[in-house]
Design a protein around this motif. Structure first.
Motif, PDB file in Angstrom:
ATOM      1  N   SER A  13       0.831  -1.212   0.000  1.00  0.00           N
ATOM      2  CA  SER A  13       0.000   0.000   0.000  1.00  0.00           C
ATOM      3  C   SER A  13       0.862   1.258   0.000  1.00  0.00           C
ATOM      4  O   SER A  13       0.484   2.281  -0.589  1.00  0.00           O
ATOM      5  CB  SER A  13      -0.936   0.003   1.212  1.00  0.00           C
ATOM      6  OG  SER A  13      -0.189  -0.031   2.421  1.00  0.00           O
ATOM      7  N   ALA A  29     -10.805   1.803  -4.017  1.00  0.00           N
ATOM      8  CA  ALA A  29     -10.515   0.706  -3.095  1.00  0.00           C
ATOM      9  C   ALA A  29     -10.527  -0.635  -3.827  1.00  0.00           C
ATOM     10  O   ALA A  29      -9.695  -1.514  -3.563  1.00  0.00           O
ATOM     11  CB  ALA A  29     -11.534   0.704  -1.954  1.00  0.00           C
ATOM     12  N   GLU A  30     -11.462  -0.780  -4.768  1.00  0.00           N
ATOM     13  CA  GLU A  30     -11.547  -2.020  -5.532  1.00  0.00           C
ATOM     14  C   GLU A  30     -10.320  -2.204  -6.424  1.00  0.00           C
ATOM     15  O   GLU A  30      -9.768  -3.303  -6.530  1.00  0.00           O
ATOM     16  CB  GLU A  30     -12.820  -2.035  -6.392  1.00  0.00           C
ATOM     17  CG  GLU A  30     -14.123  -2.084  -5.601  1.00  0.00           C
ATOM     18  CD  GLU A  30     -14.512  -0.730  -4.987  1.00  0.00           C
ATOM     19  OE1 GLU A  30     -13.901   0.303  -5.374  1.00  0.00           O
ATOM     20  OE2 GLU A  30     -15.401  -0.710  -4.125  1.00  0.00           O
ATOM     21  N   GLU A  31      -9.898  -1.113  -7.088  1.00  0.00           N
ATOM     22  CA  GLU A  31      -8.723  -1.186  -7.953  1.00  0.00           C
ATOM     23  C   GLU A  31      -7.468  -1.495  -7.151  1.00  0.00           C
ATOM     24  O   GLU A  31      -6.608  -2.262  -7.583  1.00  0.00           O
ATOM     25  CB  GLU A  31      -8.554   0.124  -8.719  1.00  0.00           C
ATOM     26  CG  GLU A  31      -9.614   0.350  -9.795  1.00  0.00           C
ATOM     27  CD  GLU A  31      -9.552   1.754 -10.375  1.00  0.00           C
ATOM     28  OE1 GLU A  31      -9.921   1.914 -11.562  1.00  0.00           O
ATOM     29  OE2 GLU A  31      -9.147   2.687  -9.640  1.00  0.00           O
ATOM     30  N   GLN A  32      -7.361  -0.908  -5.968  1.00  0.00           N
ATOM     31  CA  GLN A  32      -6.199  -1.164  -5.137  1.00  0.00           C
ATOM     32  C   GLN A  32      -6.173  -2.617  -4.675  1.00  0.00           C
ATOM     33  O   GLN A  32      -5.103  -3.248  -4.649  1.00  0.00           O
ATOM     34  CB  GLN A  32      -6.178  -0.224  -3.936  1.00  0.00           C
ATOM     35  CG  GLN A  32      -4.898  -0.336  -3.109  1.00  0.00           C
ATOM     36  CD  GLN A  32      -4.564   0.944  -2.382  1.00  0.00           C
ATOM     37  OE1 GLN A  32      -4.722   2.038  -2.921  1.00  0.00           O
ATOM     38  NE2 GLN A  32      -4.102   0.812  -1.149  1.00  0.00           N
ATOM     39  N   ALA A  33      -7.338  -3.145  -4.343  1.00  0.00           N
ATOM     40  CA  ALA A  33      -7.405  -4.548  -3.926  1.00  0.00           C
ATOM     41  C   ALA A  33      -7.011  -5.469  -5.077  1.00  0.00           C
ATOM     42  O   ALA A  33      -6.288  -6.463  -4.883  1.00  0.00           O
ATOM     43  CB  ALA A  33      -8.811  -4.879  -3.439  1.00  0.00           C
ATOM     44  N   GLU A  34      -7.463  -5.134  -6.282  1.00  0.00           N
ATOM     45  CA  GLU A  34      -7.127  -5.943  -7.457  1.00  0.00           C
ATOM     46  C   GLU A  34      -5.629  -5.875  -7.755  1.00  0.00           C
ATOM     47  O   GLU A  34      -4.988  -6.892  -8.036  1.00  0.00           O
ATOM     48  CB  GLU A  34      -7.936  -5.450  -8.658  1.00  0.00           C
ATOM     49  CG  GLU A  34      -7.626  -6.137  -9.981  1.00  0.00           C
ATOM     50  CD  GLU A  34      -8.082  -7.581 -10.056  1.00  0.00           C
ATOM     51  OE1 GLU A  34      -7.831  -8.224 -11.081  1.00  0.00           O
ATOM     52  OE2 GLU A  34      -8.694  -8.071  -9.077  1.00  0.00           O
ATOM     53  N   ARG A  35      -5.056  -4.681  -7.682  1.00  0.00           N
ATOM     54  CA  ARG A  35      -3.621  -4.548  -7.929  1.00  0.00           C
ATOM     55  C   ARG A  35      -2.801  -5.260  -6.861  1.00  0.00           C
ATOM     56  O   ARG A  35      -1.750  -5.840  -7.153  1.00  0.00           O
ATOM     57  CB  ARG A  35      -3.221  -3.076  -8.002  1.00  0.00           C
ATOM     58  CG  ARG A  35      -3.712  -2.385  -9.257  1.00  0.00           C
ATOM     59  CD  ARG A  35      -2.869  -1.180  -9.585  1.00  0.00           C
ATOM     60  NE  ARG A  35      -3.379  -0.474 -10.747  1.00  0.00           N
ATOM     61  CZ  ARG A  35      -2.767   0.538 -11.334  1.00  0.00           C
ATOM     62  NH1 ARG A  35      -1.612   0.983 -10.844  1.00  0.00           N
ATOM     63  NH2 ARG A  35      -3.283   1.126 -12.396  1.00  0.00           N
ATOM     64  N   SER A  36      -3.278  -5.222  -5.632  1.00  0.00           N
ATOM     65  CA  SER A  36      -2.575  -5.927  -4.558  1.00  0.00           C
ATOM     66  C   SER A  36      -2.534  -7.426  -4.840  1.00  0.00           C
ATOM     67  O   SER A  36      -1.523  -8.089  -4.599  1.00  0.00           O
ATOM     68  CB  SER A  36      -3.253  -5.669  -3.215  1.00  0.00           C
ATOM     69  OG  SER A  36      -3.149  -4.312  -2.846  1.00  0.00           O
ATOM     70  N   ARG A  37      -3.623  -7.930  -5.375  1.00  0.00           N
ATOM     71  CA  ARG A  37      -3.698  -9.360  -5.690  1.00  0.00           C
ATOM     72  C   ARG A  37      -2.708  -9.731  -6.791  1.00  0.00           C
ATOM     73  O   ARG A  37      -2.123 -10.825  -6.775  1.00  0.00           O
ATOM     74  CB  ARG A  37      -5.132  -9.705  -6.119  1.00  0.00           C
ATOM     75  CG  ARG A  37      -5.364 -11.180  -6.415  1.00  0.00           C
ATOM     76  CD  ARG A  37      -6.790 -11.451  -6.845  1.00  0.00           C
ATOM     77  NE  ARG A  37      -7.105 -10.859  -8.127  1.00  0.00           N
ATOM     78  CZ  ARG A  37      -6.795 -11.417  -9.303  1.00  0.00           C
ATOM     79  NH1 ARG A  37      -6.139 -12.569  -9.343  1.00  0.00           N
ATOM     80  NH2 ARG A  37      -7.142 -10.834 -10.425  1.00  0.00           N
TER      81      ARG A  37
END
Length: 396
Positions: A13, A29-37
């Motif tokens: 993050s 928040a959704e895009e960040q979660a996807e990129r984290s994955r």
């Protein structure tokens, strides 16, 4: 004391926050979660000050083609520093660390998209691509006819359908990416809207495709790939048949593209764009893998390379063309084995990269004094390097 290391999963993050600030975009928040994955923290190198991330770069594992040969390549991306830490040499330290890691991983080449070419030239990267950008009004689109028996097939975004065509196309150039399923699905298709159409010739062979998007009367061609003239004409006729719903077409093409000569009126906007930089990471391993122009046995070429940021590259290399094959026997010479000075061709790592990527010729580099040496060995070196256009259809 600054610490340089790869990120821990919990620090991803922080990397995202720095990227969003430096490159001026926002992630939901959704895009960040996807990129984290999708992000591997081991591919991000950070410079930490008192355990806080101050600067970082991403070192991505790729493969590219050069003279038809597959090379392991390290892609540098996402280079960024918080303002309060800038101009303290942190990016330089990260780049030097990346060079060491790439050498250890067997990545003999590195590519990056420079924010400023002169900055990365200081560390050994050199320009290797120019491409053409066309803006074609609808009345100047090609007036081609498709071959009898050919067809256009609209398909879903199926990478397995496109990749065999893409690979044959990419092998023609120096510097294209080898795309795997992850790249096609999570990078190439992910952030582009539009449709895909395949070209099938009269024999049922799929020899081209176009991926394009139409918005506000403009057709943006993300990629047009054709393996022969028949496919080129069929795909351009397909695009021209959208004339009732568009006013212009925007497309990029390799520098040697000949479309302007083929159309009835070539007076449309044509812009030459300088794009990516490349760097040879490990000279000895790179030269051993390099495919030279097919030639008879010839006198060896001696290259003296200077590389202030990767000392393992400094030295004199003998390229021995002993047979009629396309590979040279490469030997890094010890101090007592050096040839006479008049046999040496001298250059920096940047010049060597521009030369062996096929971006510039030895004769030109000698005229501008980027290559130093006698005319005869420089001419032999130029003859040994295949002539092939550099191109990259992707971005990272």
């Amino acid at each position: 004391m600054n610490e340089i290391r790869t990120l821990q999963p919990q620090e991803i993050s922080e990397s995202f926050a720095l990227s969003q600030f430096a490159f001026q975009y926002e992630l939901s928040a959704e895009e960040q979660a996807e990129r984290s994955r999708l992000t591997d923290p081991k591919q991000i190198w950070g410079c930490f000050v008192q355990e806080k991330l101050a600067a970082k770069l991403h070192l991505l594992p790729f493969h590219t083609w050069l003279n038809g040969q597959r090379f392991a390549m390290g892609g540098i991306a996402g280079v960024a520093t918080w303002p309060e830490y800038r101009r303290n040499g942190m990016v330089a330290k990260l780049l030097l660390q990346a060079l060491k890691v790439m050498k250890e991983q067997g990545q003999t080449l590195s590519f990056l998209a420079p924010f400023k070419f002169e900055f990365y030239r200081k560390y050994g990267w050199e320009t290797y691509i120019d491409y053409l950008k066309y803006e074609i009004p609808v009345d100047k689109l090609p007036k081609f006819q498709a071959s009898e028996g050919s067809s256009i097939i609209r398909v879903t975004r199926n990478w397995e359908l496109l990749n065999p065509i893409y690979v044959q196309h990419a092998l023609r150039f120096n510097g294209m990416l080898e795309r795997d399923a992850d790249w096609w699905n999570n990078k190439y298709f992910k952030h582009k809207s539009g449709m895909v159409a395949l070209y099938e010739n009269a024999h049922g062979e799929r020899t081209g495709y176009v991926f394009y998007h139409i918005k506000e009367y403009t057709a943006t061609i993300h990629e047009m790939v054709f393996l022969d003239e028949d496919a080129r004409r069929g795909l351009w006729k397909f695009i021209a048949d959208h004339d009732s719903m568009i006013t212009k077409v925007e497309v990029k093409a390799p520098l040697d593209d000949q479309l302007p000569f083929l159309v009835h009126d070539p007076k449309f906007k044509q812009e030459k764009i300088t794009y990516f930089s490349a760097r040879i990471v490990d000279v000895e391993a790179f030269l051993a893998q390099y495919v030279f122009a097919t030639r008879k046995a010839a006198e060896p070429v001696y290259l003296r390379i200077s590389d202030p940021h990767a000392d393992w590259n400094n030295g004199v290399y003998c390229l021995n063309f002993t047979g009629s094959g396309e590979k040279a026997q490469v030997t890094k010479l010890a101090e007592g084995e050096l040839p006479a000075e008049e046999l040496l061709v001298n250059c920096s790592i940047q010049t060597l990269t521009a030369l062996f990527m096929g971006y510039q010729k030895a004769g030109f580099l000698a005229r501008i004094e980027r290559l130093q040496g006698s005319q005869e060995p420089i001419s032999r070196l130029e003859a040994a390097i295949p002539k092939r256009t550099t191109y990259l259809a992707d971005f990272f």
